[in-house]
Design a protein around this motif. Structure first.
Motif, PDB file in Angstrom:
ATOM      1  N   VAL A   1       0.834  -1.202   0.000  1.00  0.00           N
ATOM      2  CA  VAL A   1       0.000   0.000   0.000  1.00  0.00           C
ATOM      3  C   VAL A   1       0.872   1.258   0.000  1.00  0.00           C
ATOM      4  CG1 VAL A   1      -1.977  -1.058   1.168  1.00  0.00           C
ATOM      5  CG2 VAL A   1      -0.139  -0.042   2.526  1.00  0.00           C
TER       6      VAL A   1
ATOM      7  N   PRO B   1      -5.057   8.274   6.532  1.00  0.00           N
ATOM      8  CA  PRO B   1      -5.745   7.742   5.343  1.00  0.00           C
ATOM      9  C   PRO B   1      -7.271   7.764   5.431  1.00  0.00           C
ATOM     10  CG  PRO B   1      -3.919   6.319   5.974  1.00  0.00           C
ATOM     11  CD  PRO B   1      -4.082   7.320   7.076  1.00  0.00           C
TER      12      PRO B   1
ATOM     13  N   TRP C   1      -9.020   3.501   2.239  1.00  0.00           N
ATOM     14  CA  TRP C   1      -7.687   2.907   2.446  1.00  0.00           C
ATOM     15  C   TRP C   1      -7.756   1.800   3.496  1.00  0.00           C
ATOM     16  CZ3 TRP C   1      -3.969   1.956   6.073  1.00  0.00           C
ATOM     17  CH2 TRP C   1      -2.651   1.827   5.656  1.00  0.00           C
TER      18      TRP C   1
END
Length: 207
Positions: free
Chosen positions: A6, A12, A16
């Motif tokens: 990732v 995030p 995410w």
């Protein structure tokens, strides 16, 4: 073991976290190139009248440098702006007083490296979510077919609905009549506290 590669975003989005919901290990790559107009240095919070984007200023013209060489421009006093924005947005949220003290010192510590700053914040988020996922720094030469590579997939230039990670599950927010999806993880943590992990599990799209 499910392993997912990732990008290391700034506080995030729910998308995410939904994308890594069943990962046992996530891999971050500090030699990946910094991308402009990305979530590396921006996040979105919900204020009384609008959704606000908080952006971290970066030094220089940002040629294609690896992430571990990206330096934050602390001459702009952005930390006070971000902390004030977060307090304005979530100061009256049910779990603000419990969770905000984890984040505040990281901002006030005058971070220089975007990578280190985002890493510290991610560690706090995973701790508050009570997720035991292992976080490793990977090397692209070690990528294999058994590692799911999600890098460069989640970006602000395209809506989350075009990707197959996140389906909005409404939860109580402080402002607005309509639910605002896919904000920073801060929105979910401050509003839902210990239930945040369950909301994320419900928000992950099932294949």
């Amino acid at each position: 073991m499910k392993r997912i590669a990732v990008d290391l975003h700034y506080l995030p989005t729910l998308e995410w976290f939904s994308a890594i919901i069943d990962a046992e290990e996530i891999l971050l790559f500090l030699k990946d190139q910094y991308q402009r107009q990305s979530y590396y240095n921006r996040t979105r919070i919900l204020l009384a009248n609008k959704v606000e984007t908080l952006s971290i200023p970066i030094q220089g013209r940002r040629p294609r440098l690896p992430l571990d060489q990206i330096k934050i421009d602390n001459s702009q006093k952005w930390q006070a702006v971000h902390l004030r924005g977060i307090q304005s947005a979530y100061g009256k949220a049910p779990f603000f007083e419990f969770f905000f003290p984890y984040f505040q010192p990281v901002f006030e510590n005058q971070p220089e490296s975007l990578w280190e700053f985002n890493s510290r914040l991610l560690t706090i988020c995973l701790k508050l979510l009570q997720w035991p996922v292992k976080v490793s720094v990977g090397d692209t030469s070690a990528l294999s077919l058994e590692i799911e590579d999600q890098r460069r997939h989640i970006a602000p230039s395209r809506p989350f609905s075009e990707r197959n990670f996140y389906q909005p599950i409404a939860y109580p927010q402080l402002f607005g009549l309509d639910f605002e999806p896919n904000l920073s993880i801060l929105d979910l943590l401050f509003c839902m506290g210990p239930e945040a992990g369950n909301v994320l599990k419900s928000s992950a799209k099932k294949e």
